[in-house]
Design an enzyme around this catalytic site. Structure first.
Site, mmCIF file in Angstrom:
data_model
loop_
_atom_site.group_PDB
_atom_site.id
_atom_site.type_symbol
_atom_site.label_atom_id
_atom_site.label_comp_id
_atom_site.label_asym_id
_atom_site.label_seq_id
_atom_site.Cartn_x
_atom_site.Cartn_y
_atom_site.Cartn_z
ATOM 1 N N ALA A 192 0.711 -1.211 -0.013
ATOM 2 C CA ALA A 192 0.087 0.020 0.015
ATOM 3 C C ALA A 192 0.897 1.277 -0.155
ATOM 4 O O ALA A 192 1.789 1.332 0.979
ATOM 5 C CB ALA A 192 -0.839 0.012 1.403
ATOM 6 N N SER A 224 2.678 -2.502 4.341
ATOM 7 C CA SER A 224 2.511 -0.731 4.079
ATOM 8 C C SER A 224 3.973 -0.372 3.369
ATOM 9 O O SER A 224 5.151 -1.179 3.420
ATOM 10 C CB SER A 224 2.267 -0.098 5.334
ATOM 11 O OG SER A 224 3.620 -0.195 6.015
ATOM 12 N N ASP A 225 4.089 0.562 2.551
ATOM 13 C CA ASP A 225 5.227 1.273 2.218
ATOM 14 C C ASP A 225 5.972 1.755 3.537
ATOM 15 O O ASP A 225 5.186 1.790 4.661
ATOM 16 C CB ASP A 225 5.128 2.275 1.273
ATOM 17 C CG ASP A 225 6.273 3.018 0.423
ATOM 18 O OD1 ASP A 225 7.502 2.496 0.943
ATOM 19 O OD2 ASP A 225 6.277 3.327 -0.576
ATOM 20 N N TRP A 226 7.279 1.872 3.547
ATOM 21 C CA TRP A 226 8.023 2.079 4.997
ATOM 22 C C TRP A 226 7.637 3.532 5.436
ATOM 23 O O TRP A 226 8.067 4.342 4.881
ATOM 24 C CB TRP A 226 9.478 2.190 4.584
ATOM 25 C CG TRP A 226 10.067 0.623 4.592
ATOM 26 C CD1 TRP A 226 11.204 0.233 5.473
ATOM 27 C CD2 TRP A 226 9.508 -0.766 4.317
ATOM 28 N NE1 TRP A 226 11.305 -1.235 5.636
ATOM 29 C CE2 TRP A 226 10.260 -1.805 4.821
ATOM 30 C CE3 TRP A 226 8.263 -0.785 3.397
ATOM 31 C CZ2 TRP A 226 10.023 -3.055 4.367
ATOM 32 C CZ3 TRP A 226 8.233 -2.631 3.339
ATOM 33 C CH2 TRP A 226 8.873 -3.348 3.618
#
Length: 830
Positions: A192, A224-226
Site C-alpha cells: 500500500a 505498508s510502504d515504509w
C-alpha cells in the site's frame, strides 16, 4: 509450502490476541517478528526491482544490477523477463532475502514522473503482462514478490500526502488493472502506497479489501510502504496486514491495546495474522521447517546451488544481464548508420561524460552496489580491441550539482589505500570505530554504542587544479574542513520527511576551495547522529568545469577525425530519482550542444541516450542514429556494444510515448493543487491522450526499429466474438530486409461508434515473431476478453458493450496499417 489453512489456524490458536497483534509490525527496518511458539522465524525483505540490495546499504555487499524496469518493459518479452525474475530470486536466496519489494506497477502517467525508471510503462496491459512475468520468475524459486505501490502512486511530488482524485472507471480500467494481473499471477504481497485516493490514505483505504481481497481473491499479505502507517485504528480496521518498518510505529503495542479495548475487532487481526502465517508457510519459514536462510554475503553454498536457477553461475548471470541490455535497447532512428561494421572502422570517437561514467541505475531506495559496471566506453573498447582505435573525449560537464566523491580522486588518509576513512566518534570526539570504505556516499554506516558523530576523511589527489566544488550532504549539524580549515559548518534540519530524501538522497551544502593539481589535501566531513536526521552522509566533490567552448571544439575535432562517432548523453540522479519529479525534459543546453557539435562534424554519429524516462531530443534529425539505452545495468556497455556493432539486434520497443517537447504532452501535471492531484484525463493517458488530442509525438508508444524492415500483409480476425470470450487475431508480416530479425506485432482495439467514452484506440495484445530475410510469418495474438469490457459506474460492475468493433495491427500506437471489423455480441440468455 504445503501447510494447509487448517494447520495455520491450529498454529494461530496457540497465540494470544496480543501476540497475534504484535506479529503485524516489523521487528527491524527489513525484518518481521519471529514467534517461537509457532516456529515462525523472521522474514527478511529487500528493495528491488533492478537488483536485490539486502538489508544493508554497503558498497562491499554487491548485487547483480539489471537494466531499469522501463528497459525491461521495453523488451516486450515476457519469457526473458521471467528468466530475469529467476535471476533476482537467486540473488535474494544468496543474500538471505525472503521477500523482494518488486515489481513497481504504477504507470508513466506524466513524462515528468521522477521514478519512471522504476516503473514499467504508460499502458495498463503492457505493465500488467510484464509485471506478471517478473512475479512468476521470482516466485518460481521460492522468493515472494511484492506488487507496489497500490494504487495511483504515479508521481513523486508530495507523495506522502497527495490525495489523488480519480474517477471510478479510470481507476478500475487503468490504474488497478496491472495489480489485478499480478494477483492473477499469484503475487504473494501487495504494498500500500503513501498517497491517498479519493480522500482516504491508501493504508486505510477500502480498496485494500474491495477489489483486492474480495473480488480478486488475493490471499496474501498487504504490507505498508515504509512509514506509510500514520495512525492505528483506521489502518487496523482496513485491509492492511503488516506495518513496516519496526519496531516502533503506530501498530505494535498500540494495536495490541486497541484489540484488548475492543477498538479493533479480534477477527480483523486474526485475518491479518493468518495471512502472514500463510506467507511464512509458503516461504518455508513456519513450524520450524526452515529456520535459516543462506548467508547474507558471499557466494551461493554448494547445497543451495542445485536448487537455484541457471543464472546463479556468474558467467550466466553476466550473459543474461548483457542479453537483457540489447533486448531493451530501442533504436529510435537510423539513417543507415547502424549497425557499424568493425571491419570498416579505423578510428571510433566515443564522446561524452556519460560514455565513461554511464549511469546504470536510477536514484532512490532501489539503488544497489554492483560488483563491476561496464561503461559504454569500456564496451566499445572491448569490442574493437585489436581491430580499431578508440578515442575518448569527455566534452563539457553535464549540467547539475556536484556528484559524490569519486574513489579515483582520493585515498584513505590512514592506510593510503583507495577510498575514504569512516570513523564513529563519541560526544568527546574519541574514536569508537573506524573502517575504510570505497567512496564518499555512505547511506547506512554501522552504528556503535555511544556513537555521536560520523566522520568521513579523504585525502584528495586532484588531477585538475583550480576552484573545486566541495560539500557534504545530509541533515543535522554538519561541518566540512580542508587541511584543517573550515569550509562550512551549520545545522541543516530536514525540509521533508520523505524517507527517500532523508535516508538516501539528501541535499548537499557546498563550498569552493582552490586545489593544486597533484598536491594532496585532507578533506574531513562530520555529521552529528541526532534523531530524525536520517542515515545518509555524502561527501561531494567536483573539479573546475572545463571551458564549454573549448570542450565542444575538442569533441567536434575528435568526431571529424574518426570513421564514426558515438556520443552519449543522459540524465543525472538529481533529475531522475525517487523523492521528486522532474521540472522539465531537457538534457540541458550543454549536452544538446555537444550532440549537435559532434553530428555536424561527422554524419556517422550515433547518439546514445542514457535515461530512465522520456527526454527531449531536439537534435534527433541531425544525427545518423539514436539509440535509447535507458539505465542499462551493470553490463550496459557490453550490451550496447553488441547492438552498435551488429552482434545483437536492438530489440526494444517504447513502453512510453516520447514527446518532442514537454508542451506537446497531453498530461504533464504532477503537482497537487491544495493537496489534491486530479486525474482529469480519465482513461486517456499515454498514447491514448495523444490520439484523443490529435497530437503527434516524437516517438509513439510501441515504436522501435531493428536492423531489418517489415511489411504488414494481412490481418485475420473473426467477424463475430461473444462478450466474455477471448479473441484470437492473426497477423502476417514479411521480413523485407537483408537480415534476420524480430518484430513485435501489436494489436489495438477501437470502438468509434461506442456510446461510451473510449480511447481512440488501446493496446489489446501483442506477440513477437522472428523471420529470415524475405520470409513471411504469422503472429498469433491473443486478445483477452477483458480488453473489450468496461467498468459500469452505474452498476459498479464489469460490462461488455455489444456492437461493432475495429481491430488494428501494426508496429506502434501511431502506425497501424491493418484493420479488420468484428461484431461483439452477447451470448443468448439461458
Amino acid at each position: 509450502m504445503g501447510t494447509s489453512d487448517e494447520e495455520i489456524d491450529r498454529l494461530l490458536g496457540k497465540l494470544t490476541p496480543r501476540a497475534r497483534a504484535l506479529l503485524l509490525s516489523g521487528a527491524t527496518t527489513w525484518r518481521t517478528r519471529a514467534e517461537p511458539a509457532v516456529g515462525l522465524r523472521e522474514l527478511v525483505m529487500s528493495d528491488g526491482p533492478a537488483g536485490v540490495r539486502g538489508e544493508a546499504w554497503d558498497e562491499r555487499q554487491t548485487s547483480v544490477l539489471l537494466p531499469s524496469a522501463s528497459a525491461l518493459a521495453a523488451t516486450w518479452d515476457e519469457a526473458l523477463v521471467e528468466r530475469l525474475g529467476g535471476l533476482l530470486a537467486a540473488e535474494a536466496r544468496r543474500k538471505g532475502v525472503d521477500v523482494l519489494l518488486a515489481p513497481t506497477l504504477n504507470l508513466h502517467r506524466s513524462p515528468l514522473g521522477g521514478r519512471h525508471f522504476e516503473c514499467l510503462s504508460e499502458d495498463p496491459e503492457l505493465t500488467g503482462r510484464i509485471g506478471a512475468a517478473l512475479v512468476r520468475g521470482v516466485q518460481a524459486h521460492g522468493v515472494a514478490a511484492t506488487a507496489k505501490h497500490y494504487v495511483a502512486n504515479d508521481s513523486e511530488t508530495d507523495r506522502l500526502t497527495v490525495d489523488v482524485r480519480v474517477g471510478e472507471r479510470a481507476l478500475r480500467e487503468v490504474y488497478l488493472a496491472p495489480f489485478e494481473a499480478a494477483v492473477t499471477a499469484g503475487v504473494r504481497l501487495v504494498m500500500a502506497g503513501y498517497n491517498a485516493v479519493n480522500g482516504t490514505t491508501m493504508t486505510a483505504n477500502a480498496l485494500l479489501t474491495d477489489p483486492l481481497k474480495d473480488e480478486w481473491g488475493f490471499d496474501g499479505v498487504v504490507v505498508s510502504d515504509w512509514g506509510a502507517v500514520r495512525a492505528t485504528l483506521d489502518t487496523a480496521r482496513a485491509g492492511l496486514d503488516l506495518a513496516m518498518p519496526g519496531p516502533d510505529g503506530p501498530w505494535g503495542e498500540a494495536l495490541a491495546r486497541a484489540v484488548a479495548d475492543g477498538d479493533v475487532p479480534e477477527a480483523a487481526v486474526d485475518d491479518k495474522a493468518r495471512r502472514l502465517l500463510r506467507l511464512a508457510a509458503w516461504l518455508g519459514a513456519l513450524g520450524g521447517r526452515d529456520t535459516s536462510r543462506p548467508p547474507a554475503t558471499g557466494e551461493w553454498p554448494d547445497a543451495e546451488r542445485a536448487s537455484l536457477p541457471d543464472p546463479a553461475r556468474a558467467r550466466d548471470v553476466r550473459g543474461l544481464a548483457r542479453r537483457a541490455v540489447a533486448a531493451g535497447t530501442v533504436l529510435l532512428a537510423n539513417k543507415d548508420v547502424l549497425p557499424l561494421d568493425p571491419g570498416h572502422l579505423g578510428t571510433v570517437a566515443v564522446i561524452g561524460a556519460h560514455a565513461a561514467r554511464t549511469r546504470t541505475q536510477g536514484g532512490g531506495s532501489a539503488g544497489v552496489f554492483p560488483r563491476a559496471e561496464v561503461s559504454v566506453l569500456e564496451g566499445v573498447r572491448a569490442a574493437l580491441r585489436g581491430r580499431a582505435r578508440v578515442v575518448h573525449v569527455p566534452g563539457p560537464r553535464p549540467d547539475g550539482p556536484a556528484p559524490p566523491l569519486d574513489p579515483d580522486d582520493c585515498t584513505d588518509p590512514r592506510s593510503g589505500l583507495p577510498g575514504v576513512l569512516l570513523r564513529m566518534l563519541d560526544a568527546d570526539g574519541r574514536e569508537l570505530y573506524a573502517e575504510r570504505r570505497r567512496g564518499g556516499r555512505l547511506l547506512e554506516p554501522r552504528l556503535v554504542p555511544g556513537a555521536h558523530t560520523v566522520e568521513i576523511g579523504a585525502r584528495l589527489r586532484p588531477r585538475t587544479g583550480g576552484s573545486w566544488t566541495l560539500g557534504v550532504a545530509g541533515f543535522g549539524r554538519m561541518s566540512l574542513t580542508l587541511d584543517g580549515h573550515t569550509l562550512l559548518a551549520g545545522d541543516f534540519p530536514p525540509a521533508t520527511d520523505d524517507p527517500a530524501v532523508v535516508h538516501v538522497n539528501p541535499p548537499a551544502q557546498h563550498a569552493r576551495a582552490d586545489l593544486v593539481a597533484g598536491r594532496d589535501a585532507l578533506l574531513v566531513a562530520r555529521r552529528e547522529l541526532a534523531p530524525g536526521t536520517g542515515r545518509a552522509t555524502v561527501v561531494v566533490a567536483a573539479p573546475p568545469a572545463p571551458d564549454v567552448t573549448a570542450s565542444l571544439a575538442e569533441a567536434a575535432h575528435a568526431a571529424g577525425a574518426a570513421d564514426a562517432a558515438v556520443v552519449v548523453v543522459g540524465t543525472t540522479e538529481h533529475g531522475e530519482s525517487e523523492g521528486h519529479d522532474r521540472t522539465g525534459l531537457t538534457l540541458g543546453a550543454t549536452q544538446d550542444a555537444l550532440v549537435r557539435a559532434v553530428a555536424a562534424a561527422n554524419p556517422r554519429t550515433v547518439a546514445v541516450v542514457n535515461s530512465g524516462g522520456p527526454v527531449e531530443l531536439p537534435w534527433r534529425e541531425e544525427v545518423g542514429a539514436v539509440l535509447l539505452a535507458w539505465f542499462p545495468g551493470q553490463e550496459g556497455g557490453g550490451g550496447l556494444a553488441d547492438v552498435l556493432f551488429g552482434r545483437a539486434e536492438p530489440g526494444g520497443r517504447l513502453p512510453t510515448t516520447w514527446p518532442a517537447v514537454l508542451a506537446d504532452a497531453p498530461v504533464t501535471r504532477t503537482r497537487p493543487d491544495g493537496g489534491r492531484l486530479a486525474y482529469d484525463e480519465g482513461l486517456h493517458l499515454g498514447h491514448r491522450g495523444w490520439l484523443r488530442h490529435g497530437r503527434t509525438p516524437a516517438y509513439w508508444f510501441g515504436h522501435g526499429l531493428g536492423y531489418t524492415t517489415w511489411a504488414y500483409e494481412e490481418l485475420t480476425a473473426p467477424p463475430v466474438t461473444r462478450a466474455g470470450d477471448d479473441l484470437t487475431v492473426r497477423v502476417r508480416v514479411r521480413n523485407t530486409g537483408a537480415r534476420a530479425g524480430r518484430e513485435v506485432v501489436q494489436v489495438y482495439l477501437a470502438r468509434p461508434a461506442s456510446a461510451l467514452d473510449r480511447p481512440v484506440r488501446w493496446l489489446a495484445g501483442y506477440a513477437a515473431v522472428r523471420a529470415r530475410p524475405g520470409e513471411a510469418v504469422t503472429a498469433t495474438v491473443r486478445v483477452p476478453a477483458r480488453t473489450l469490457r468496461h467498468w459500469s459506474v452505474a452498476e459498479h460492475a464489469w460490462r461488455t458493450e455489444p456492437g461493432p468493433c475495429r481491430v488494428l495491427a501494426g508496429r506502434s500506437a501511431g502506425d497501424v496499417p491493418l484493420v479488420a471489423d468484428l461484431e461483439v455480441v452477447h451470448p443468448p440468455s439461458a
